[in-house]
Enzyme design. Structure first.
Site, PDB file in Angstrom:
ATOM      1  N   LYS A 133      48.090  20.250  65.704  1.00  0.00           N
ATOM      2  CA  LYS A 133      47.687  20.450  67.096  1.00  0.00           C
ATOM      3  C   LYS A 133      47.870  21.909  67.477  1.00  0.00           C
ATOM      4  CE  LYS A 133      48.722  19.299  71.907  1.00  0.00           C
ATOM      5  NZ  LYS A 133      49.523  18.503  72.871  1.00  0.00           N
ATOM      6  N   GLU A 183      54.849  18.990  85.154  1.00  0.00           N
ATOM      7  CA  GLU A 183      55.565  18.645  83.921  1.00  0.00           C
ATOM      8  C   GLU A 183      57.014  19.118  83.910  1.00  0.00           C
ATOM      9  OE1 GLU A 183      54.848  18.679  79.087  1.00  0.00           O
ATOM     10  OE2 GLU A 183      53.400  19.627  80.409  1.00  0.00           O
ATOM     11  N   GLY A 200      47.407  14.849  76.940  1.00  0.00           N
ATOM     12  CA  GLY A 200      46.258  13.971  77.050  1.00  0.00           C
ATOM     13  C   GLY A 200      45.843  13.890  78.508  1.00  0.00           C
ATOM     14  N   SER A 201      44.649  14.375  78.827  1.00  0.00           N
ATOM     15  CA  SER A 201      44.251  14.501  80.229  1.00  0.00           C
ATOM     16  C   SER A 201      42.789  14.145  80.453  1.00  0.00           C
ATOM     17  CB  SER A 201      44.477  15.941  80.718  1.00  0.00           C
ATOM     18  OG  SER A 201      45.790  16.369  80.488  1.00  0.00           O
ATOM     19  N   GLU A 227      47.496  13.068  70.309  1.00  0.00           N
ATOM     20  CA  GLU A 227      47.989  14.316  70.898  1.00  0.00           C
ATOM     21  C   GLU A 227      49.303  14.070  71.637  1.00  0.00           C
ATOM     22  OE1 GLU A 227      46.661  17.439  74.428  1.00  0.00           O
ATOM     23  OE2 GLU A 227      45.166  16.111  73.539  1.00  0.00           O
ATOM     24  N   ALA A 290      53.076  20.169  73.797  1.00  0.00           N
ATOM     25  CA  ALA A 290      52.203  20.016  74.964  1.00  0.00           C
ATOM     26  C   ALA A 290      51.611  21.341  75.414  1.00  0.00           C
ATOM     27  CB  ALA A 290      52.973  19.371  76.117  1.00  0.00           C
ATOM     28  N   ARG A 334      49.679  25.044  85.674  1.00  0.00           N
ATOM     29  CA  ARG A 334      49.086  25.027  87.025  1.00  0.00           C
ATOM     30  C   ARG A 334      49.715  26.150  87.836  1.00  0.00           C
ATOM     31  NH1 ARG A 334      48.171  21.856  83.744  1.00  0.00           N
ATOM     32  NH2 ARG A 334      47.650  19.668  83.960  1.00  0.00           N
ATOM     33  N   GLY A 348      45.089  25.372  80.187  1.00  0.00           N
ATOM     34  CA  GLY A 348      44.988  25.164  78.748  1.00  0.00           C
ATOM     35  C   GLY A 348      44.584  23.748  78.405  1.00  0.00           C
ATOM     36  N   GLU A 363      37.930  20.830  80.412  1.00  0.00           N
ATOM     37  CA  GLU A 363      39.270  20.398  80.813  1.00  0.00           C
ATOM     38  C   GLU A 363      40.065  21.551  81.401  1.00  0.00           C
ATOM     39  OE1 GLU A 363      43.357  18.872  78.664  1.00  0.00           O
ATOM     40  OE2 GLU A 363      41.476  17.927  78.048  1.00  0.00           O
ATOM     41  N   LYS A 367      41.574  21.823  85.225  1.00  0.00           N
ATOM     42  CA  LYS A 367      42.978  22.100  85.511  1.00  0.00           C
ATOM     43  C   LYS A 367      43.135  23.327  86.408  1.00  0.00           C
ATOM     44  CE  LYS A 367      44.858  19.969  81.327  1.00  0.00           C
ATOM     45  NZ  LYS A 367      45.416  20.202  79.977  1.00  0.00           N
TER      46      LYS A 367
END
Length: 380
Positions: A133, A183, A200-201, A227, A290, A334, A348, A363, A367
Site C-alpha cells: 500500500k 482520525e 477506505g473511503s 486497505e 492510513a 483535512r 490523500g 477521492e 476530501k
C-alpha cells in the site's frame, strides 16, 4: 517587527493555540517556549518537554500545557508549543458559528498527470511485491480575501465538523496549521488509551440512497477492506506491546463526516507503563499505513521521492499533552497551512493493487472539499 510578522502578531495574539472536540474546547495562551527538536529522537524530545514543564511548574499561578504539531517526516523539526496557561470547557456548538473565509485563485501543486504517473509507478512496486500500500496526496494553494483570529477559525471549523478534532496551532515561520481531522491516532487518559484509524473511503452525498449504496460498497469492497486491514494490523502490532490489555473492532464500522464515509476501527487498551506519555505512544504508531503505506519505511521513502512536493505537517501529528502525560493526538488530515494571505490545503488517497488513478484523484478532490466547505461554506 515588519510585514507578515506584524500582521500575524495582530491577528493571533500570544500565538494562541486551539484544539476542539465534540466534548470540549481547549485554548492555550501565554507561550513560554517552542520546541523544534525532530521527533525522531523521542528520548531527547521527551527530556526537553519535561524540563520545560518542570521549570514552568515552579512559577506561581501557571497551568502548563503543550499544543503542537509534528511533520510527516519526523526527521524534520517539530513545532511543539508549551504554554503557561490554558482553559478547557464543554463545547457549545450554538456559540461556534462564525463568518466564513473568502478564498480564490486555486493553484494546484500536483497536477493529475503527475499523480497518475506516481500511481502507475506504485502499481509496478505492488506487482514486484515490494509494497502492499502507498498513500499519495495532492495539495493546492489559495489566496485569502479576509482573515480571522485563531480562535475564530477553530470555532468555525468545529461548527462545520462537530464530530471531528478541530485545531489551529502556530508552527514555524509565522504560519498556522488548521484543520478538522476525523482520525484519532492516540488518546491517553491516566492508564487508558485508545486509537481510531480510518482507511477506505467514499464521498458522502446529499442523497440518502446514494449514501446507503456507498456504505454497502465500503462494507463489501475487497480493495477497501484490504486497505483497512493493513492499517488495523499495523496498529495492533505497534500498540499491543505497550498495553496489558487491548480490545479492537473485529469488523470495521462506517464513520460519517460532513463530506466523507470512512471504514473505521476502534482500539481501546490499558497502558503497560504508566510513565508513557500520550505523545510517545502516538509516535510509536506514526506513520500508520492510513497516511503512509506498508511496509512503512519503503512506503515513506516512495512518498518522499515520488509525491512531487513537501508534505511538511500534512499527515503528521497535531494535538496536546499536559504535565501528567495525558493528551490527544490526531492524524493531520483535512487540514491547511495558513501563511499570511495564503492557505495551502491537502488531501490523500490510499493506493493498493487494483487502484485506478482517476478514482483516487476524485477521492482526494472530495476530501479537499471538507476544508473548503468548512472554511467557506461552499465548494471552490
Amino acid at each position: 517587527m515588519q510585514g507578515k510578522d506584524k500582521q500575524h502578531s495582530m491577528l493571533f495574539k500570544d500565538k494562541t493555540a486551539c484544539f476542539f472536540t465534540k466534548d470540549y474546547q481547549l485554548t492555550a495562551q501565554n507561550l513560554a517556549e517552542t520546541i523544534s527538536l525532530p521527533a525522531i529522537d523521542i528520548d531527547r524530545l521527551n527530556h526537553q518537554i519535561m524540563a520545560c514543564f518542570s521549570q514552568l511548574q515552579k512559577e506561581e499561578g501557571t497551568n502548563p500545557i503543550l499544543i503542537g504539531a509534528i511533520p510527516f517526516d519526523t526527521s524534520k523539526p517539530s513545532s511543539l508549543n508549551i504554554y503557561r496557561e490554558y482553559t478547557q470547557q464543554e463545547t457549545n456548538i450554538k456559540q461556534l458559528l462564525k463568518q466564513p473565509l473568502e478564498i480564490k485563485n486555486k493553484k494546484q501543486l500536483v497536477e493529475y498527470a503527475y499523480f497518475d504517473q506516481a500511481i502507475q509507478h506504485a502499481l509496478e512496486q505492488f506487482s514486484q511485491e515490494k509494497l502492499s500500500k502507498i498513500v499519495l496526496s495532492q495539495a493546492a494553494d489559495f489566496e485569502l480575501l479576509n482573515q480571522h483570529t485563531a480562535d475564530d477559525l477553530a470555532l468555525h471549523l468545529a461548527a462545520q465538523n462537530p464530530t471531528a478534532y478541530s485545531f489551529v496551532v502556530p508552527v514555524d515561520q509565522g504560519r498556522y496549521l488548521l484543520g478538522a481531522s476525523p482520525e484519532l491516532l492516540m488518546a491517553k487518559h491516566q492508564d487508558m488509551v485508545c486509537s481510531n484509524p480510518l482507511a477506505g473511503s467514499r464521498p458522502r452525498s446529499t442523497n440518502l440512497k446514494t449514501n446507503i449504496t456507498h456504505e454497502n460498497e465500503l462494507k463489501t469492497s475487497k480493495k477497501d477492506l484490504h486497505e483497512h486491514q493493513i492499517v488495523v494490523d499495523c496498529i495492533l502490532k505497534n500498540l499491543q506491546p505497550l498495553c496489558t490489555s487491548l480490545q479492537y473492532s473485529k469488523t470495521p464500522e462506517i464513520l460519517t463526516t460532513p463530506t466523507m464515509l470512512h471504514l473505521s476501527s476502534m482500539f481501546k487498551g490499558q497502558v503497560k507503563d504508566t510513565r508513557s506519555n500520550a505523545l510517545s505512544m502516538a509516535l510509536a504508531l506514526h506513520p500508520t499505513p492510513a497516511i503512509c503505506g506498508a511496509p512503512t519505511e519503503l512506503a515513506k521513502d516512495f512518498i518522499l521521492k515520488h509525491e512531487g512536493y513537501d508534505r511538511e505537517y500534512y499527515a503528521g501529528l497535531v494535538g496536546w499533552m499536559d504535565v501528567q502525560g495525558n493528551g490527544e493526538w490526531v492524524v493531520t488530515i483535512r487540514c491547511g497551512l495558513l501563511d499570511g494571505k495564503n492557505i495551502r490545503l491537502y488531501a490523500g488517497a490510499g493506493i493498493v493493487e487494483g487502484s485506478e488513478a482517476m478514482l483516487e484523484w476524485n477521492e482526494t478532490e472530495a476530501k479537499m472539499q471538507t476544508m473548503l466547505k468548512a472554511l467557506c461554506n461552499r465548494t471552490v
